[in-house]
Design a protein around this motif. Structure first.
Motif, PDB file in Angstrom:
ATOM      1  N   ALA A 148     158.613 -69.576  58.620  1.00 23.40           N
ATOM      2  CA  ALA A 148     159.457 -70.283  59.585  1.00 23.40           C
ATOM      3  C   ALA A 148     158.700 -71.444  60.200  1.00 23.40           C
ATOM      4  CB  ALA A 148     159.924 -69.306  60.668  1.00 23.40           C
ATOM      5  N   ALA A 149     157.385 -71.244  60.432  1.00 26.60           N
ATOM      6  CA  ALA A 149     156.572 -72.307  61.026  1.00 26.60           C
ATOM      7  C   ALA A 149     156.500 -73.516  60.098  1.00 26.60           C
ATOM      8  CB  ALA A 149     155.171 -71.792  61.331  1.00 26.60           C
ATOM      9  N   ASP A 150     156.427 -73.253  58.789  1.00 27.65           N
ATOM     10  CA  ASP A 150     156.387 -74.357  57.814  1.00 27.65           C
ATOM     11  C   ASP A 150     157.663 -75.186  57.887  1.00 27.65           C
ATOM     12  OD1 ASP A 150     153.896 -73.589  56.858  1.00 27.65           O
ATOM     13  OD2 ASP A 150     154.756 -72.250  55.357  1.00 27.65           O
ATOM     14  N   LEU A 151     158.804 -74.493  57.998  1.00 28.59           N
ATOM     15  CA  LEU A 151     160.079 -75.194  58.025  1.00 28.59           C
ATOM     16  C   LEU A 151     160.280 -75.955  59.328  1.00 28.59           C
ATOM     17  CD1 LEU A 151     162.325 -72.426  56.409  1.00 28.59           C
ATOM     18  CD2 LEU A 151     161.508 -74.528  55.345  1.00 28.59           C
ATOM     19  N   VAL A 152     159.927 -75.317  60.444  1.00 24.94           N
ATOM     20  CA  VAL A 152     160.091 -75.968  61.746  1.00 24.94           C
ATOM     21  C   VAL A 152     159.221 -77.208  61.854  1.00 24.94           C
ATOM     22  CG1 VAL A 152     159.656 -75.678  64.226  1.00 24.94           C
ATOM     23  CG2 VAL A 152     160.837 -73.888  62.943  1.00 24.94           C
ATOM     24  N   ALA A 153     158.061 -77.200  61.155  1.00 24.49           N
ATOM     25  CA  ALA A 153     157.129 -78.335  61.231  1.00 24.49           C
ATOM     26  C   ALA A 153     157.643 -79.563  60.488  1.00 24.49           C
ATOM     27  CB  ALA A 153     155.771 -77.927  60.663  1.00 24.49           C
ATOM     28  N   LEU A 154     158.689 -79.408  59.673  1.00 25.51           N
ATOM     29  CA  LEU A 154     159.227 -80.541  58.944  1.00 25.51           C
ATOM     30  C   LEU A 154     159.824 -81.568  59.903  1.00 25.51           C
ATOM     31  CD1 LEU A 154     161.004 -78.684  55.988  1.00 25.51           C
ATOM     32  CD2 LEU A 154     158.827 -79.920  55.921  1.00 25.51           C
ATOM     33  N   LYS A 155     159.725 -82.804  59.516  1.00 34.98           N
ATOM     34  CA  LYS A 155     160.238 -83.895  60.353  1.00 34.98           C
ATOM     35  C   LYS A 155     161.736 -83.746  60.593  1.00 34.98           C
ATOM     36  CE  LYS A 155     160.437 -88.933  60.640  1.00 34.98           C
ATOM     37  NZ  LYS A 155     160.094 -90.217  59.971  1.00 34.98           N
ATOM     38  N   GLY A 156     162.139 -83.908  61.859  1.00 36.57           N
ATOM     39  CA  GLY A 156     163.547 -83.892  62.216  1.00 36.57           C
ATOM     40  C   GLY A 156     164.113 -82.519  62.502  1.00 36.57           C
ATOM     41  N   MET A 157     163.303 -81.444  62.469  1.00 38.35           N
ATOM     42  CA  MET A 157     163.805 -80.095  62.692  1.00 38.35           C
ATOM     43  C   MET A 157     164.018 -79.781  64.173  1.00 38.35           C
ATOM     44  SD  MET A 157     164.518 -78.566  59.990  1.00 38.35           S
ATOM     45  CE  MET A 157     164.313 -78.844  58.238  1.00 38.35           C
ATOM     46  N   LEU A 158     163.248 -80.429  65.031  1.00 41.46           N
ATOM     47  CA  LEU A 158     163.314 -80.106  66.449  1.00 41.46           C
ATOM     48  C   LEU A 158     163.751 -81.309  67.258  1.00 41.46           C
ATOM     49  CD1 LEU A 158     159.996 -78.063  66.779  1.00 41.46           C
ATOM     50  CD2 LEU A 158     162.301 -77.191  66.376  1.00 41.46           C
ATOM     51  N   ASP A 159     164.560 -81.057  68.261  1.00 40.26           N
ATOM     52  CA  ASP A 159     164.957 -82.076  69.221  1.00 40.26           C
ATOM     53  C   ASP A 159     164.590 -81.560  70.604  1.00 40.26           C
ATOM     54  OD1 ASP A 159     166.140 -83.751  67.307  1.00 40.26           O
ATOM     55  OD2 ASP A 159     167.968 -82.530  67.328  1.00 40.26           O
ATOM     56  N   ALA A 160     163.705 -82.308  71.277  1.00 45.24           N
ATOM     57  CA  ALA A 160     163.289 -81.846  72.604  1.00 45.24           C
ATOM     58  C   ALA A 160     163.061 -83.017  73.536  1.00 45.24           C
ATOM     59  CB  ALA A 160     162.024 -81.007  72.490  1.00 45.24           C
ATOM     60  N   GLY A 161     163.881 -84.006  73.454  1.00 46.88           N
ATOM     61  CA  GLY A 161     163.719 -85.114  74.371  1.00 46.88           C
ATOM     62  C   GLY A 161     163.081 -86.307  73.702  1.00 46.88           C
ATOM     63  N   ALA A 162     162.924 -87.345  74.476  1.00 41.49           N
ATOM     64  CA  ALA A 162     162.450 -88.620  73.948  1.00 41.49           C
ATOM     65  C   ALA A 162     161.066 -88.542  73.354  1.00 41.49           C
ATOM     66  CB  ALA A 162     162.482 -89.681  75.046  1.00 41.49           C
ATOM     67  N   ASP A 163     160.183 -87.662  73.906  1.00 40.98           N
ATOM     68  CA  ASP A 163     158.806 -87.628  73.424  1.00 40.98           C
ATOM     69  C   ASP A 163     158.721 -87.117  72.000  1.00 40.98           C
ATOM     70  OD1 ASP A 163     159.592 -85.124  74.608  1.00 40.98           O
ATOM     71  OD2 ASP A 163     157.536 -84.426  74.273  1.00 40.98           O
ATOM     72  N   VAL A 164     159.715 -86.297  71.558  1.00 42.68           N
ATOM     73  CA  VAL A 164     159.712 -85.827  70.175  1.00 42.68           C
ATOM     74  C   VAL A 164     160.535 -86.753  69.292  1.00 42.68           C
ATOM     75  CG1 VAL A 164     160.415 -83.960  68.650  1.00 42.68           C
ATOM     76  CG2 VAL A 164     159.294 -83.439  70.824  1.00 42.68           C
ATOM     77  N   ASP A 165     161.716 -87.148  69.798  1.00 46.53           N
ATOM     78  CA  ASP A 165     162.573 -88.034  69.013  1.00 46.53           C
ATOM     79  C   ASP A 165     161.871 -89.366  68.748  1.00 46.53           C
ATOM     80  OD1 ASP A 165     164.574 -86.182  68.905  1.00 46.53           O
ATOM     81  OD2 ASP A 165     165.599 -86.920  70.687  1.00 46.53           O
ATOM     82  N   ASP A 166     161.156 -89.872  69.743  1.00 52.98           N
ATOM     83  CA  ASP A 166     160.443 -91.137  69.607  1.00 52.98           C
ATOM     84  C   ASP A 166     158.972 -90.905  69.955  1.00 52.98           C
ATOM     85  OD1 ASP A 166     159.589 -93.683  69.419  1.00 52.98           O
ATOM     86  OD2 ASP A 166     160.656 -94.437  71.188  1.00 52.98           O
ATOM     87  N   PRO A 167     158.150 -90.584  68.946  1.00 50.29           N
ATOM     88  CA  PRO A 167     156.749 -90.237  69.210  1.00 50.29           C
ATOM     89  C   PRO A 167     155.833 -91.446  69.366  1.00 50.29           C
ATOM     90  CG  PRO A 167     157.185 -90.053  66.880  1.00 50.29           C
ATOM     91  CD  PRO A 167     158.480 -90.467  67.515  1.00 50.29           C
ATOM     92  N   THR A 168     156.381 -92.629  69.598  1.00 48.38           N
ATOM     93  CA  THR A 168     155.587 -93.857  69.622  1.00 48.38           C
ATOM     94  C   THR A 168     154.429 -93.776  70.602  1.00 48.38           C
ATOM     95  OG1 THR A 168     157.549 -95.136  69.024  1.00 48.38           O
ATOM     96  CG2 THR A 168     155.674 -96.351  69.922  1.00 48.38           C
ATOM     97  N   ALA A 169     154.719 -93.334  71.825  1.00 49.76           N
ATOM     98  CA  ALA A 169     153.676 -93.275  72.858  1.00 49.76           C
ATOM     99  C   ALA A 169     152.580 -92.281  72.473  1.00 49.76           C
ATOM    100  CB  ALA A 169     154.290 -92.887  74.201  1.00 49.76           C
ATOM    101  N   LEU A 170     152.989 -91.148  71.912  1.00 48.01           N
ATOM    102  CA  LEU A 170     152.008 -90.133  71.513  1.00 48.01           C
ATOM    103  C   LEU A 170     151.140 -90.637  70.364  1.00 48.01           C
ATOM    104  CD1 LEU A 170     150.899 -87.295  71.848  1.00 48.01           C
ATOM    105  CD2 LEU A 170     152.735 -86.454  70.364  1.00 48.01           C
ATOM    106  N   VAL A 171     151.763 -91.300  69.392  1.00 46.47           N
ATOM    107  CA  VAL A 171     151.007 -91.860  68.261  1.00 46.47           C
ATOM    108  C   VAL A 171     150.002 -92.890  68.752  1.00 46.47           C
ATOM    109  CG1 VAL A 171     151.198 -93.285  66.184  1.00 46.47           C
ATOM    110  CG2 VAL A 171     152.770 -91.379  66.538  1.00 46.47           C
ATOM    111  N   LYS A 172     150.417 -93.735  69.672  1.00 43.81           N
ATOM    112  CA  LYS A 172     149.525 -94.759  70.213  1.00 43.81           C
ATOM    113  C   LYS A 172     148.337 -94.134  70.932  1.00 43.81           C
ATOM    114  CE  LYS A 172     149.442 -98.820  73.228  1.00 43.81           C
ATOM    115  NZ  LYS A 172     150.258 -99.692  74.112  1.00 43.81           N
ATOM    116  N   GLN A 173     148.607 -93.092  71.740  1.00 48.58           N
ATOM    117  CA  GLN A 173     147.527 -92.423  72.465  1.00 48.58           C
ATOM    118  C   GLN A 173     146.558 -91.739  71.504  1.00 48.58           C
ATOM    119  OE1 GLN A 173     146.969 -92.582  75.642  1.00 48.58           O
ATOM    120  NE2 GLN A 173     145.335 -91.057  75.867  1.00 48.58           N
ATOM    121  N   LEU A 174     147.094 -91.088  70.493  1.00 45.22           N
ATOM    122  CA  LEU A 174     146.242 -90.399  69.520  1.00 45.22           C
ATOM    123  C   LEU A 174     145.380 -91.402  68.746  1.00 45.22           C
ATOM    124  CD1 LEU A 174     148.827 -87.799  68.196  1.00 45.22           C
ATOM    125  CD2 LEU A 174     146.691 -87.248  69.379  1.00 45.22           C
TER     126      LEU A 174
END
Length: 296
Positions: A110-136
């Motif tokens: 289940a963890a493998d499937l959930v990790a696939l892109k687009g499986m989870l919706d939890a707000g702007a930080d997941v839908d648009d990971p731009t800020a997180l990618v920039k910080q990383l």
């Protein structure tokens, strides 16, 4: 300043509900082989990390891992059921095709499937990971700098070892040169005796031709060129160690040349003392070659 191909660095960071841990490590490699493990949904992150490492590193088998966690107190994560249904259908069809082809496949968790892109919706930080990618991407620069600093520190230690081994090669080469000089008179006397013996027992032999053959034997026993080349290689190796660029491949090639000249020296030695020095040279050069395998 040379750098080792062996290194390790780690780092931690947080942004909003996310926290992460970096691990960057490398071992010897003929070229630059990078393995990067980051979540698929962080669009553009892998390319950015690969670009940073490509600019900073020249050789080594490099592995980068990013472990990303989300705070459980963060807003509830919503499953994208449409995407999950499509993924489950694809898994089922893949398993059917594998069975038909008599191929065994591991069942994804289940963890493998959930990790696939687009499986989870939890707000702007997941839908648009731009800020997180920039910080990383920004924080990884610090991890990479620490990684390079460790490789440079190990490189300095390697340079000291190699410099000491070059001192030994130079000393043994000087010994070989002295022994070769000492044997010149003995070899000349032996050649004259052989020439006289041949001419005495073969009256029809052409003296000039016999002299040419003996001269050729003398040339084949001369180790002057090998000694000169060994000294040149020592100088070249010291010059490479002083450079501030990746020189591992050049040093590796130079070790082959060292070994070639030493083998020829031993084959021409014709004396126990010179052979012994040649074997000492071979031992030190083999040790150098092992160390050079770790130079970037």
């Amino acid at each position: 300043m040379i750098r080792s191909m062996t290194g390790f660095a780690s780092g931690k960071g947080t942004l909003g509900p996310h926290s992460w841990t970096w691990e960057l490590r490398s071992v010897n490699g003929k070229g630059l082989d990078m393995r990067i493990r980051v979540p698929d949904w962080l669009t553009g992150l892998e390319a950015a990390l690969r670009g940073q490492m490509s600019k900073a590193l020249s050789r080594g088998n490099v592995t980068l891992s990013l472990r990303l966690n989300r705070d459980e107190s963060a807003p509830e994560i919503v499953l994208n059921e449409t995407a999950m249904a499509a993924a489950l259908a694809a898994v089922k069809r893949t398993q059917q095709m594998a069975e038909e082809a008599s191929v065994a496949l591991a069942t994804p968790s289940a963890a493998d499937l959930v990790a696939l892109k687009g499986m989870l919706d939890a707000g702007a930080d997941v839908d648009d990971p731009t800020a997180l990618v920039k910080q990383l991407s920004t924080e990884f620069a610090t991890v990479l700098a620490e990684f390079i600093a460790m490789r440079e520190a190990e490189g300095q230690a390697l340079a000291k070892v190699l410099d000491s081994q070059l001192d030994q090669v130079a000393a043994f080469t000087d010994q070989a040169a002295a022994l070769a000089e000492q044997r010149k008179d003995k070899m000349a006397d032996a050649l004259r005796e052989n020439l006289a013996r041949v001419l005495e027992n073969a009256q029809s032999a052409d003296p000039d031709r016999v002299a040419q053959e003996l001269a050729l034997i003398a040339v084949k026993a001369d180790v002057t060129e090998e000694i000169d080349r060994l000294r040149t290689h020592v100088t070249a190796a010291r010059d490479l160690l002083a450079q501030d660029v990746a020189v591992g491949r050049k040093l590796d090639f130079l070790m082959q040349e060292f070994n070639r000249e030493t083998n020829t020296l031993c084959s021409k030695a014709q004396s126990a003392e010179l052979t012994s020095v040649g074997l000492e040279l071979k031992a030190v050069i083999d040790q150098m070659r092992e160390q050079v395998q770790n130079v970037e």
